[in-house]
Write a protein that holds these residues in place. Structure first.
Motif, mmCIF file in Angstrom:
data_model
loop_
_atom_site.group_PDB
_atom_site.id
_atom_site.type_symbol
_atom_site.label_atom_id
_atom_site.label_comp_id
_atom_site.label_asym_id
_atom_site.label_seq_id
_atom_site.Cartn_x
_atom_site.Cartn_y
_atom_site.Cartn_z
ATOM 1 N N TYR A 1 -76.173 84.266 1.980
ATOM 2 C CA TYR A 1 -77.368 84.074 1.176
ATOM 3 C C TYR A 1 -78.238 83.008 1.851
ATOM 4 C CZ TYR A 1 -74.703 86.679 -2.281
ATOM 5 O OH TYR A 1 -73.971 87.657 -2.916
ATOM 6 N N ASN A 2 -79.503 82.985 1.480
ATOM 7 C CA ASN A 2 -80.433 82.065 2.137
ATOM 8 C C ASN A 2 -79.992 80.610 2.058
ATOM 9 O OD1 ASN A 2 -82.051 84.181 2.871
ATOM 10 N ND2 ASN A 2 -83.707 83.734 1.415
ATOM 11 N N VAL A 3 -79.390 80.223 0.944
ATOM 12 C CA VAL A 3 -78.975 78.840 0.762
ATOM 13 C C VAL A 3 -77.922 78.435 1.790
ATOM 14 C CG1 VAL A 3 -77.115 79.327 -0.887
ATOM 15 C CG2 VAL A 3 -78.352 77.130 -0.991
ATOM 16 N N GLN A 4 -77.263 79.410 2.427
ATOM 17 C CA GLN A 4 -76.222 79.129 3.412
ATOM 18 C C GLN A 4 -76.752 79.145 4.853
ATOM 19 O OE1 GLN A 4 -73.902 82.468 1.715
ATOM 20 N NE2 GLN A 4 -72.185 81.048 1.664
ATOM 21 N N LYS A 5 -78.058 79.198 5.003
ATOM 22 C CA LYS A 5 -78.638 79.245 6.346
ATOM 23 C C LYS A 5 -78.146 78.068 7.176
ATOM 24 C CE LYS A 5 -83.013 79.688 8.837
ATOM 25 N NZ LYS A 5 -84.485 79.858 8.722
ATOM 26 N N GLY A 6 -77.724 78.369 8.421
ATOM 27 C CA GLY A 6 -77.211 77.350 9.318
ATOM 28 C C GLY A 6 -75.716 77.137 9.220
ATOM 29 N N ASN B 1 -77.427 91.902 -5.252
ATOM 30 C CA ASN B 1 -78.843 92.205 -5.487
ATOM 31 C C ASN B 1 -79.737 91.055 -5.039
ATOM 32 O OD1 ASN B 1 -78.533 94.816 -6.643
ATOM 33 N ND2 ASN B 1 -77.832 93.859 -8.537
ATOM 34 N N GLN B 2 -79.182 89.848 -5.051
ATOM 35 C CA GLN B 2 -79.934 88.701 -4.558
ATOM 36 C C GLN B 2 -80.190 88.832 -3.055
ATOM 37 O OE1 GLN B 2 -78.300 84.855 -5.587
ATOM 38 N NE2 GLN B 2 -79.496 83.811 -4.016
#
Length: 244
Positions: free
Chosen positions: A179-184, A219-220
């Protein structure tokens, strides 16, 4: 071309499902992209193993190759029984084929994937591109004689090469491990937002998110990808079929 998702999970399969495995069928040709855990069982819902022409393995992580050695034994048995008449061709992207555990070269012909080469199978051609990952990993482009094109990313981090390789494809099957919050968190995998950005820059016809995580609301992932890519986005699922 007919595209079937045999498995779409990252790391390990959910109950009665599979990790990475995708069947491509065109006219009489049948090709498997990756052969992860659970794929061999699921594959037989769609094709007889003796009819499988070729397998491409994008890299050597277990969730992409775990069932490959069982498929080797299946090929041996089927040939000994007279149900299969030719050895199975397996193309693998890795640094040293001699480190693989294939045991029966008379039944399975193992070839290295050459990034500069084109492999023709029936009326399809297969080409390859280097990814960013923690082991050698490649993307695969499947082009039909009718001019249709599917790109399967394998495992990759964000890189210009996958954008260029996927440019103008009809379908882009792209990993979405985070998910985007886990980028990096891991440079060898993509967030959903990065997947959408790649699809938009490549101007692909539609995006299929795969190599999915075992947590959160999938779905996110679609919502996060759609913030960059405004064409069709689908979540891969076991048994998903698509005509290209």
């Amino acid at each position: 071309m007919e595209f079937t998702v045999i498995g779409h999970w990252g790391a390990y399969p959910e109950t009665n499902e599979a990790t990475s495995g995708y069947l491509i069928e065109h006219k009489s040709s049948k090709v498997l992209l990756d052969c992860g855990s659970g794929v061999l069982s699921g594959l037989q819902n769609y094709v007889m193993l003796e009819d499988l022409d070729t397998v491409f393995i994008t890299h050597l992580h277990a969730d992409h190759i775990a069932d490959m050695y069982s498929l080797e034994f299946a090929t041996l048995i089927l040939m000994q029984m007279g149900k299969r008449t030719t050895p199975l061709d397996i193309y693998v992207y890795c640094k040293d084929l001699t480190k693989l555990d294939f045991c029966y070269p008379e039944y399975v012909k193992v070839h290295p994937i050459d990034l500069q080469a084109t492999v023709a199978i029936g009326d399809m051609t297969f080409t390859f591109s280097e990814n960013i990952h923690d082991v050698p990993s490649c993307a695969v482009k499947v082009s039909s004689s009718e001019g249709k094109c599917l790109v399967y990313s394998g495992d990759t981090g964000y890189c210009q090469s996958i954008i260029e390789f996927s440019r103008g494809s009809d379908v882009l099957v792209l990993e979405s491990s985070f998910y985007n919050v886990q980028k990096g968190l891991n440079n060898g995998h993509l967030t959903a937002g990065e997947a959408g950005d790649i699809a938009a820059l490549a101007q692909t016809g539609q995006l299929i998110l795969t190599h999915l995580p075992h947590y959160g609301d999938h779905n996110q992932l679609v919502m996060e990808a759609s913030s960059h890519f405004d064409r069709q986005i689908q979540l891969a699922y076991c048994g998903m079929k698509l005509t290209i």
